[in-house]
Design a protein around this motif. Structure first.
Motif, PDB file in Angstrom:
ATOM      1  N   GLY A 174       6.217 -22.264  -1.333  1.00 15.45           N
ATOM      2  CA  GLY A 174       7.512 -21.597  -1.330  1.00 15.45           C
ATOM      3  C   GLY A 174       7.968 -21.110  -2.679  1.00 15.45           C
ATOM      4  O   GLY A 174       9.023 -20.453  -2.770  1.00 15.45           O
ATOM      5  N   ASP A 175       7.254 -21.405  -3.759  1.00 18.54           N
ATOM      6  CA  ASP A 175       7.676 -20.956  -5.091  1.00 18.54           C
ATOM      7  C   ASP A 175       7.484 -19.455  -5.245  1.00 18.54           C
ATOM      8  O   ASP A 175       6.577 -18.849  -4.660  1.00 18.54           O
ATOM      9  CB  ASP A 175       6.887 -21.701  -6.166  1.00 18.54           C
ATOM     10  N   THR A 176       8.358 -18.880  -6.082  1.00 21.18           N
ATOM     11  CA  THR A 176       8.315 -17.430  -6.270  1.00 21.18           C
ATOM     12  C   THR A 176       6.998 -16.944  -6.869  1.00 21.18           C
ATOM     13  O   THR A 176       6.426 -15.946  -6.398  1.00 21.18           O
ATOM     14  CB  THR A 176       9.488 -16.985  -7.151  1.00 21.18           C
ATOM     15  N   PRO A 177       6.441 -17.578  -7.900  1.00 21.00           N
ATOM     16  CA  PRO A 177       5.153 -17.089  -8.436  1.00 21.00           C
ATOM     17  C   PRO A 177       4.028 -17.131  -7.405  1.00 21.00           C
ATOM     18  O   PRO A 177       3.182 -16.230  -7.354  1.00 21.00           O
ATOM     19  CB  PRO A 177       4.876 -18.022  -9.617  1.00 21.00           C
ATOM     20  N   VAL A 178       4.011 -18.172  -6.556  1.00 26.88           N
ATOM     21  CA  VAL A 178       2.959 -18.265  -5.551  1.00 26.88           C
ATOM     22  C   VAL A 178       3.110 -17.153  -4.513  1.00 26.88           C
ATOM     23  O   VAL A 178       2.128 -16.517  -4.085  1.00 26.88           O
ATOM     24  CB  VAL A 178       2.983 -19.642  -4.877  1.00 26.88           C
ATOM     25  N   VAL A 179       4.357 -16.886  -4.096  1.00 22.57           N
ATOM     26  CA  VAL A 179       4.599 -15.815  -3.124  1.00 22.57           C
ATOM     27  C   VAL A 179       4.226 -14.459  -3.709  1.00 22.57           C
ATOM     28  O   VAL A 179       3.603 -13.614  -3.041  1.00 22.57           O
ATOM     29  CB  VAL A 179       6.062 -15.842  -2.671  1.00 22.57           C
ATOM     30  N   ALA A 180       4.597 -14.227  -4.981  1.00 24.16           N
ATOM     31  CA  ALA A 180       4.263 -12.950  -5.618  1.00 24.16           C
ATOM     32  C   ALA A 180       2.749 -12.779  -5.756  1.00 24.16           C
ATOM     33  O   ALA A 180       2.200 -11.697  -5.495  1.00 24.16           O
ATOM     34  CB  ALA A 180       4.932 -12.856  -6.983  1.00 24.16           C
ATOM     35  N   GLY A 181       2.058 -13.855  -6.153  1.00 24.91           N
ATOM     36  CA  GLY A 181       0.610 -13.757  -6.258  1.00 24.91           C
ATOM     37  C   GLY A 181      -0.061 -13.522  -4.915  1.00 24.91           C
ATOM     38  O   GLY A 181      -1.021 -12.753  -4.810  1.00 24.91           O
ATOM     39  N   GLY A 182       0.456 -14.167  -3.866  1.00 24.07           N
ATOM     40  CA  GLY A 182      -0.095 -13.924  -2.539  1.00 24.07           C
ATOM     41  C   GLY A 182       0.133 -12.505  -2.067  1.00 24.07           C
ATOM     42  O   GLY A 182      -0.734 -11.913  -1.413  1.00 24.07           O
ATOM     43  N   ALA A 183       1.313 -11.943  -2.394  1.00 22.57           N
ATOM     44  CA  ALA A 183       1.582 -10.551  -2.011  1.00 22.57           C
ATOM     45  C   ALA A 183       0.641  -9.589  -2.719  1.00 22.57           C
ATOM     46  O   ALA A 183       0.120  -8.635  -2.111  1.00 22.57           O
ATOM     47  CB  ALA A 183       3.037 -10.201  -2.315  1.00 22.57           C
ATOM     48  N   VAL A 184       0.400  -9.846  -4.016  1.00 27.87           N
ATOM     49  CA  VAL A 184      -0.524  -8.981  -4.759  1.00 27.87           C
ATOM     50  C   VAL A 184      -1.935  -9.079  -4.189  1.00 27.87           C
ATOM     51  O   VAL A 184      -2.638  -8.073  -4.017  1.00 27.87           O
ATOM     52  CB  VAL A 184      -0.503  -9.344  -6.255  1.00 27.87           C
ATOM     53  N   ALA A 185      -2.358 -10.303  -3.874  1.00 31.29           N
ATOM     54  CA  ALA A 185      -3.696 -10.472  -3.291  1.00 31.29           C
ATOM     55  C   ALA A 185      -3.797  -9.796  -1.926  1.00 31.29           C
ATOM     56  O   ALA A 185      -4.831  -9.204  -1.588  1.00 31.29           O
ATOM     57  CB  ALA A 185      -4.016 -11.963  -3.177  1.00 31.29           C
ATOM     58  N   ALA A 186      -2.720  -9.864  -1.129  1.00 30.78           N
ATOM     59  CA  ALA A 186      -2.741  -9.205   0.177  1.00 30.78           C
ATOM     60  C   ALA A 186      -2.824  -7.695   0.039  1.00 30.78           C
ATOM     61  O   ALA A 186      -3.545  -7.019   0.793  1.00 30.78           O
ATOM     62  CB  ALA A 186      -1.500  -9.600   0.976  1.00 30.78           C
ATOM     63  N   VAL A 187      -2.103  -7.139  -0.932  1.00 33.66           N
ATOM     64  CA  VAL A 187      -2.156  -5.685  -1.147  1.00 33.66           C
ATOM     65  C   VAL A 187      -3.544  -5.252  -1.595  1.00 33.66           C
ATOM     66  O   VAL A 187      -4.095  -4.248  -1.110  1.00 33.66           O
ATOM     67  CB  VAL A 187      -1.074  -5.259  -2.161  1.00 33.66           C
ATOM     68  N   LEU A 188      -4.131  -6.006  -2.524  1.00 32.90           N
ATOM     69  CA  LEU A 188      -5.477  -5.669  -2.975  1.00 32.90           C
ATOM     70  C   LEU A 188      -6.498  -5.794  -1.839  1.00 32.90           C
ATOM     71  O   LEU A 188      -7.404  -4.963  -1.703  1.00 32.90           O
ATOM     72  CB  LEU A 188      -5.882  -6.568  -4.142  1.00 32.90           C
TER      73      LEU A 188
END
Length: 327
Positions: A174-188
């Motif tokens: 639920g942390d913001t850095p983890v969510v942001a990293g997951g979003a970037v990985a999903a986009v890539l």
């Protein structure tokens, strides 16, 4: 039991040799007394099969469908004959059309129209694949070096690895850095899937295959289509400048009128554009949009002067008959 010396080993045909054969064979195709010029070629040998591709410059004017088929047939036949390999795919890309004084090659006499099932060729996606391979190789090599240094040389783990483990242990989903990293990985990941599932090569247009050509296909560069339409529009009397923007489904022609009648010139430009598009032999015909704008110095042509009506002259005719008198 050992094999005889003459039966040992194998014969390997290099990609470079097949490429040279394909380039030379493409220039040997008879195009009505003219020859194609090869600008680039590639070849890939996979066991007993070969995939060849050449970029050519064809003489203009010529029937592109028939001309491309002659080049492909000659190239496929010569590569199979000289290398002993089975040509699995032979591709000809028309990059440019060079003007020639010779007469154009005649159109095919048979009435069978070309098939409309050709599709755009797939791209190798070499740049994205190379970037992903380099990033993955670098990360794996760095991690392997650190693991070997710990277990073989007895060193302490690298600071970046311990910091990464500590950070992952103290941060949850639920942390913001983890969510942001997951979003970037999903986009890539979605981008890589899109590259893998789409054909690519947006700069080329597939041409309709000629009956009897088999799996061989030809494509036409969009820049070459724009050049042909530009030449056709410039040849119309009164047109001073033509700009063409060719897309995958539509083509936009913007012309400038220097002199002459506006309506007549617009009709002539539309006719020349439609005639040129019909002669390309594309799988999906492009939809043209023609715009004609007059130059600042353009003036509508003056109407032709009409001759004034002739003034009525004296009426001439037979002399009057004498009046009858009573005797």
């Amino acid at each position: 039991m050992t094999a005889a010396p003459a039966e040992r080993g194998r014969t390997v045909v290099a990609d470079r040799a097949v490429r040279r054969i394909a380039e030379r064979a493409a220039t040997e195709a008879d195009l009505g007394g003219r020859r194609a010029r090869v600008t680039h070629g590639t070849a890939a040998v996979h066991g007993r099969h070969a995939d060849v591709r050449v970029d050519v410059r064809l003489p203009y004017p010529a029937a592109l469908g028939e001309t491309g088929e002659r080049v492909r047939s000659r190239m496929a036949d010569r590569v199979a004959e000289l290398s002993g390999l089975t040509v699995r795919a032979a591709t000809v890309r028309v990059q440019w059309l060079a003007a020639h004084r010779a007469a154009p090659s005649p159109h095919p006499a048979d009435g069978a129209g070309p098939s409309r099932r050709a599709r755009r060729p797939w791209s190798g996606r070499r740049v994205p694949a190379a970037l992903v391979a380099l990033v993955g190789t670098g990360a794996c090599a760095l991690l392997l070096y650190d693991v070997l240094a710990v277990h073989v040389a007895g060193r302490d783990p690298a600071a970046w690895r311990t910091d990464a483990v500590d950070w992952a242990a103290t941060h949850g989903p639920g942390d913001t850095p983890v969510v942001a990293g997951g979003a970037v990985a999903a986009v890539l990941g979605a981008w890589l899937l899109w590259l893998a599932l789409t054909p690519g090569l947006r700069g080329v247009l597939p041409m309709a295959p000629v009956p009897g050509s088999g799996p061989q296909r030809a494509v036409l560069e969009r820049s070459a289509v724009a050049e042909l339409l530009r030449d056709a529009g410039t040849a119309v009397p009164g047109v001073t400048d033509v700009r063409v923007r060719c897309g995958r489904r539509r083509v936009r022609v913007r012309a400038r009128l220097g002199f002459g009648d506006r309506t007549t010139t617009r009709t002539a430009v539309r006719t020349a554009t439609a005639t040129t598009l019909d002669a390309l032999g594309l799988t999906r015909p492009l939809k043209p949009r023609v715009t004609l704008r007059p130059e600042p110095h353009w003036r509508p042509p003056e109407p032709a002067p009409t001759a004034p009506p002739a003034e009525p002259g004296p009426v001439t005719g037979p002399p009057p008959l004498p009046k009858e008198t009573d005797s």
